[in-house]
Design an enzyme around this catalytic site. Structure first.
Site, PDB file in Angstrom:
ATOM      1  N   HIS A 180       0.866  -1.176   0.000  1.00 53.33           N
ATOM      2  CA  HIS A 180       0.000   0.000   0.000  1.00 53.33           C
ATOM      3  C   HIS A 180       0.911   1.238   0.000  1.00 53.33           C
ATOM      4  O   HIS A 180       2.033   1.198   0.504  1.00 53.33           O
ATOM      5  CB  HIS A 180      -0.834  -0.052   1.294  1.00 53.33           C
ATOM      6  CG  HIS A 180      -1.902   0.985   1.406  1.00 53.33           C
ATOM      7  ND1 HIS A 180      -1.636   2.280   1.801  1.00 53.33           N
ATOM      8  CD2 HIS A 180      -3.239   0.916   1.215  1.00 53.33           C
ATOM      9  CE1 HIS A 180      -2.776   2.958   1.844  1.00 53.33           C
ATOM     10  NE2 HIS A 180      -3.760   2.168   1.488  1.00 53.33           N
TER      11      HIS A 180
ATOM     12  N   CYS B 102      -4.810   2.491  -3.542  1.00 57.24           N
ATOM     13  CA  CYS B 102      -3.547   2.986  -2.967  1.00 57.24           C
ATOM     14  C   CYS B 102      -2.413   1.990  -3.150  1.00 57.24           C
ATOM     15  O   CYS B 102      -1.586   1.809  -2.247  1.00 57.24           O
ATOM     16  CB  CYS B 102      -3.708   3.323  -1.496  1.00 57.24           C
ATOM     17  SG  CYS B 102      -4.769   4.740  -1.234  1.00 57.24           S
TER      18      CYS B 102
ATOM     19  N   GLN C 158      -4.170  -5.138   7.309  1.00 57.03           N
ATOM     20  CA  GLN C 158      -5.173  -6.068   6.791  1.00 57.03           C
ATOM     21  C   GLN C 158      -5.165  -7.396   7.543  1.00 57.03           C
ATOM     22  O   GLN C 158      -5.975  -8.274   7.255  1.00 57.03           O
ATOM     23  CB  GLN C 158      -4.943  -6.319   5.285  1.00 57.03           C
ATOM     24  CG  GLN C 158      -5.165  -5.103   4.404  1.00 57.03           C
ATOM     25  CD  GLN C 158      -6.643  -4.710   4.282  1.00 57.03           C
ATOM     26  OE1 GLN C 158      -7.543  -5.461   4.648  1.00 57.03           O
ATOM     27  NE2 GLN C 158      -6.901  -3.498   3.794  1.00 57.03           N
TER      28      GLN C 158
ATOM     29  N   ASP D 270       3.403  -4.266   7.939  1.00 53.64           N
ATOM     30  CA  ASP D 270       2.152  -3.523   7.830  1.00 53.64           C
ATOM     31  C   ASP D 270       1.023  -4.523   8.064  1.00 53.64           C
ATOM     32  O   ASP D 270       0.672  -5.297   7.169  1.00 53.64           O
ATOM     33  CB  ASP D 270       2.064  -2.893   6.439  1.00 53.64           C
ATOM     34  CG  ASP D 270       0.714  -2.234   6.190  1.00 53.64           C
ATOM     35  OD1 ASP D 270      -0.175  -2.310   7.060  1.00 53.64           O
ATOM     36  OD2 ASP D 270       0.540  -1.635   5.102  1.00 53.64           O
TER      37      ASP D 270
ATOM     38  N   LYS E 144     -10.223  -0.138  10.407  1.00 53.87           N
ATOM     39  CA  LYS E 144     -10.462  -1.355   9.618  1.00 53.87           C
ATOM     40  C   LYS E 144     -10.840  -2.536  10.510  1.00 53.87           C
ATOM     41  O   LYS E 144     -11.132  -3.618  10.014  1.00 53.87           O
ATOM     42  CB  LYS E 144      -9.205  -1.726   8.818  1.00 53.87           C
ATOM     43  CG  LYS E 144      -8.876  -0.745   7.705  1.00 53.87           C
ATOM     44  CD  LYS E 144      -7.823  -1.319   6.772  1.00 53.87           C
ATOM     45  CE  LYS E 144      -7.025  -0.230   6.082  1.00 53.87           C
ATOM     46  NZ  LYS E 144      -7.671   0.312   4.884  1.00 53.87           N
TER      47      LYS E 144
HETATM   48  C1  LIG Z   1      -2.330  -2.873   3.645  1.00 55.39           C
HETATM   49  C2  LIG Z   1      -2.679  -1.484   4.051  1.00 55.39           C
HETATM   50  N1  LIG Z   1      -1.726  -0.695   4.571  1.00 55.39           N
HETATM   51  C3  LIG Z   1      -1.981   0.570   4.970  1.00 55.39           C
HETATM   52  C4  LIG Z   1      -3.232   1.110   4.847  1.00 55.39           C
HETATM   53  C5  LIG Z   1      -3.437   2.534   5.284  1.00 55.39           C
HETATM   54  O1  LIG Z   1      -4.282   2.643   6.399  1.00 55.39           O
HETATM   55  P1  LIG Z   1      -4.624   4.094   6.973  1.00 55.39           P
HETATM   56  O2  LIG Z   1      -5.150   4.883   5.814  1.00 55.39           O
HETATM   57  O3  LIG Z   1      -5.668   3.836   7.988  1.00 55.39           O
HETATM   58  O4  LIG Z   1      -3.378   4.670   7.539  1.00 55.39           O
HETATM   59  C6  LIG Z   1      -4.266   0.326   4.310  1.00 55.39           C
HETATM   60  C7  LIG Z   1      -5.634   0.835   4.131  1.00 55.39           C
HETATM   61  O5  LIG Z   1      -5.938   1.830   3.567  1.00 55.39           O
HETATM   62  C8  LIG Z   1      -3.966  -0.990   3.898  1.00 55.39           C
HETATM   63  O6  LIG Z   1      -4.923  -1.769   3.358  1.00 55.39           O
END
Ligand SMILES: Cc1ncc(COP(=O)(O)O)c(C=O)c1O
Ligand SMILES: Cc1ncc(COP(=O)(O)O)c(C=O)c1O
Lengths: 151, 414, 414, 151
Positions: B128, B372, B207, B204, B230
């Site tokens: 992401h 993203c 998910q 990270d 999430k």
């Molecule tokens: C794998 C992953 N990493 C990072 C993020 C970023 O999360 P956030 O926007 O809550 O910081 C997301 C979701 O948008 C994601 O699916």
């Protein structure tokens, strides 16, 4: 919430399935500009050819949704053969239809007296605010291209 | 795992989530966008309301009753979270605003102190943006080089050159699961490989945490980030977990109140963990809400959550394949046990934007776009996908609704 | 101003705030700690609940109905806030997690790009740690020198050497009002002096925005930060306002989703304003709550809020002086028109901690400590003060309760 | 919520108003260590003098609330004249009374068999968790000082 038929008029689907002026032009003499919709990742390439004062050819490459593709297709048909000045008026009129106004715009001023023809079919997009970026992507990219010829 | 007795009753669980009673365009909502953000159960909303309605006060500094209570609820949520992810100590649990901030914190505080010109930073092609851009910024600041683990055609990490890629790397950062492909990565294996090469491992887990038991001791990474919204929690809160020794060794991130022991007019002394990394008034109500979300998920039992999602994912793949055959492509691994309940779809002749638009007319919410993860989209050779993602409150009926709606989209654009 | 007709009925307003119905140690709560964090009206809590219960979805990327609605509510709050502070454009309004993050953003993104070795950074001796530590970190990174405007014995900024102090300064950062002394600083005059010296002016408006009309055009600063939880809004949200030209010129702060136009595997292109500075899923519900808080305060009329607080502050000073004479010192300016409703107290023979503890027995909440302003405490020659602070829901009766409780504390320790 | 009398016992107020062992010692031979309570800003200085194995003198400087000042005063009286080992046991016993246990502490183990005397008056502090830091400030600072003599 307006229905799908407000958005997807017959003519839009037609341009989507049978896009006009798809392809590339030789650069130079043509100019290529690229646009991207950061929200969805759609990318477009607009080739513009100008001779003298006239937009003699426009070609469209890239990929996108029905709205962005049909808008690009209709745009190419609408501006090809027009003078740069008139092409700019079309851009302005189209953007006005999308409720996008230049800075300093007088909201009470009458809309530019330009016939948009087929493009009127895209009017329904205004009711779907997220899709406005789809509809205007080709236009912004084309406008950038035009700017190259009057520098 | 798919054979575990299914104890989740999604239809019953649905009633815990007020937003799932919404009528959209004349239809009861079918919410299939939990990979972007989950809905919130009453328990979480009530925990935050109750806090605001009875005990709100700024934390950590007050002597009076409600300030003490606010602090206890806030720090209590830290303990809940530490247990939820099997951390060694609550000192390792740092509250941030989202996982993006968590990853930026590592890239800055750890990165600036440990990465120099020519060092390699390794990430993967399926990250992401939140786990790409902070490292790109670190590389630009320090002169480090960026490398990536490529993605195979069937949506896995291509680990065939991992040791070469890790050679000279200071950090290997990877997602536990892809938010586009659903692929579950072998976290432990990746962490061990990083350590063998002398790199730290950053995960990270945005998910992962919502969908299965997150056991930091088993994962073996050095830093991990999650995001509250999430996993049934509110917006505005995330967590960075880090090994105590690493967190102790690196400089603070943001400066301000609470992260100090002392401040003079010309300098400051940082506070102890975890507060060293929590500058300013924290997201108090949000942290309390996240604690309630962990309790809610623990109550459902994470292993059952996972079993339910495997079941639903398998069912969805079967139904969609049967109905659309070659006209529909589902990106990522075919085996439901090897993936999350995230289906990125390509439907012949219909752009993802148009799919999402047509589905919306039937109250079905799927996300269209690059999710993203633009480098991954380029790898897949598409500009966008339409993504349906499942969570505890989704049931087979929702899959059927999705299939119906996809049919009508396909017809509409035929 | 104190002569303006008092249109605020604090007793009536109180009913808007559920937490003020709390019973503490057998007494109805007397909440006098709003300078640390204000209570929240029902309108704000309901706005957030309504969002979660009906339209929650991640913002900016969705085509479906609730995602569009969520985006509209989120971006709508930006417009509300821009009007609330008289900004030129919503492009100048950046949502953060608190004012601490806002100030760190300036110190990093603007600071790293504009401050070098030997440049001076000027702040004041009455700053909150949030407006000291980020600049101390910037100085440590860049080799800049730190200077400060001293505080006079009567609690004002000593501006006699301001031009000398500004000589060679790249930035002058100051609070609009002291959270300890209550002193209101001459923001416009300070901003003009900064500009004359070629420095930018940064204003910590955390204590201003909740209590009086905040007019950015009149203030004349280049950056200003506020924090939601002190102005009837939720925790987890703050704002950085900046001049568009400056925000456009400086690099991004945190990296991740939403702050990009494009990402490749080895680099990214930043997004336009304001999103360039909003990495990751923003505090959506919290921003919506902050919008509701601005509407709530606008409904009360900020000029009336201010008039009410002047009245209450004057009354409190009169009552406390009459009752305790020399045994009680109130730090800061004597004129209620020149200060906020923040009374830092020193009661003879009773340490602030003990004051707060004894008052708590009577349900009276005052903060004891250094209020995150340790350099100022050193200047005042004290380790801590007991601070009572007023807001829209406080009335003269609360002042009387405070005076009673202080008497009993004084008696207890006699 | 427990009442004030649980916290502010007679003897605490006495030590607060008439602190024992206030002052300074010459450094060296004595050692000075400083402690700060980051929550409230209270600062304390503890002077320790050790001869051979014995804590021969302790003096207290700084400022603080009734709890931190009386705790410091009682501590000074309790450890003065004790061996380093016994002083450490008093620290441990006091902290155990404050519900603070060393890492690896067995919750079922009996409390160290140490008479805390007057210090027992501070027992009520446990019911006021924020004040525990006040009560333990002097002790932590003293313990740091002791460490200097056994390095
Ligand atoms: C794998 C992953 N990493 C990072 C993020 C970023 O999360 P956030 O926007 O809550 O910081 C997301 C979701 O948008 C994601 O699916
Ligand atoms: C003047 C001032 N600046 C900054 C802050 C920090 O605010 P926050 O903790 O919400 O970032 C505060 C309040 O704590 C304050 O009073």
């Amino acid at each position: 919430m307006p229905g799908l038929e407000d958005l997807y008029r017959e003519i839009i689907l037609d341009h989507y399935k049978n896009p006009r002026n798809r392809g590339t032009l030789e650069v130079p003499p043509a100019h290529r500009s690229d646009g991207v919709n950061p929200l969805c990742g759609d990318e477009i390439a607009v080739y513009v050819q100008v001779e003298g004062d006239t937009v003699t050819d426009v070609k469209i490459g890239g990929q996108g949704c029905s709205i962005s593709q049909s808008s690009a297709s209709m745009m190419s048909a609408a501006v090809k053969g027009k003078s740069i000045k008139d092409a700019r008026l079309v851009i302005k009129a189209f953007k006005a239809m999308m409720s996008i106004h230049e800075p300093g715009h007088d909201p009470d001023a009458p809309p530019p007296d330009i016939k948009l023809g087929d493009l009127e079919a895209l009017k329904g997009v205004v009711k779907f605010p997220v899709r406005i970026k789809c509809a205007t992507l080709a236009w912004n990219t084309f406008a950038q291209g035009l700017d190259q010829f009057v520098k | 795992m798919a054979s575990v007795a299914m104890t989740l009753d999604a239809n019953c669980i649905k009633r815990d989530f007020p937003a799932l009673e919404r009528i959209v365009n004349g239809h009861l909502i079918t919410y299939l966008d939990s990979a972007a953000s989950s809905q919130k159960p009453w328990a979480v909303l009530r925990a935050m309301d109750n806090y605001y309605e009875t005990t709100h006060a700024n934390v950590h500094r007050g002597v009076y009753t409600t300030a003490v209570e606010a602090t206890e609820r806030y720090e209590g949520a830290r303990v809940i979270f530490a247990r939820f992810v099997n951390a060694n100590s609550k000192r390792e649990v740092i509250f941030t605003k989202n996982v993006t901030e968590s990853l930026n914190l590592v890239a800055q505080s750890w990165g600036n102190a440990n990465v120099g010109p020519g060092d390699a930073i390794l990430y993967t092609e399926m990250e992401h943006h939140a786990n790409l851009v902070p490292w790109q910024m670190l590389a630009a600041r320090t002169g480090a080089v960026l490398r990536y683990v490529p993605v195979t055609d069937d949506g896995h990490l291509d680990l065939s050159n991992l040791d070469t890629l890790l050679d000279g790397a200071k950090v290997f950062t990877f997602t536990a699961a892809s938010n586009v492909l659903g692929t579950i990565n072998p976290v432990r294996q990746l962490a061990d490989a990083a350590h063998r090469a002398g790199a730290i491992a950053v995960c990270d887990a945005a998910q992962l945490a919502p969908h299965m038991t997150m056991d930091l001791q088993a994962m073996g990474v050095d830093f991990a980030g999650i995001t509250g919204h999430k996993m049934c929690g509110p917006t505005g809160v995330g967590v960075l977990w880090g090994r105590e020794s690493l967190l102790d060794a690196i400089p603070p991130f943001l400066g301000g109140g609470d992260m100090i022991t002392d401040v003079h007019i010309d300098g400051f002394t940082p506070n102890e963990l975890p507060w060293k990394f929590e500058a300013g008034t924290p997201p108090i109500a949000e942290v309390i809400g996240l604690g309630a979300a962990c309790d809610y998920l623990s109550g459902l039992v994470l292993d059952d959550v996972r079993a339910h999602e495997i079941d639903l994912t398998g069912y969805a793949m079967d139904v969609l394949e049967a109905r659309f055959g070659d006209r529909l492509k589902i990106h990522g691994p075919r085996d439901p046990n090897a993936r999350m309940g995230v289906l990125s779809l390509a439907l012949e002749g219909v752009h993802p934007h148009d799919i999402s638009q047509v589905l919306d007319q039937q109250g079905v919410c799927v996300r269209a776009g690059h999710h993203c993860a633009k480098p991954l989209m380029r790898r897949l050779g598409v500009g966008a996908t339409a993504r349906a993602s499942f969570y505890v409150y989704n049931e087979r009926h929702d899959v059927d609704t999705l299939a119906e709606a996809l049919s009508s989209a396909s017809d509409f654009f035929k």
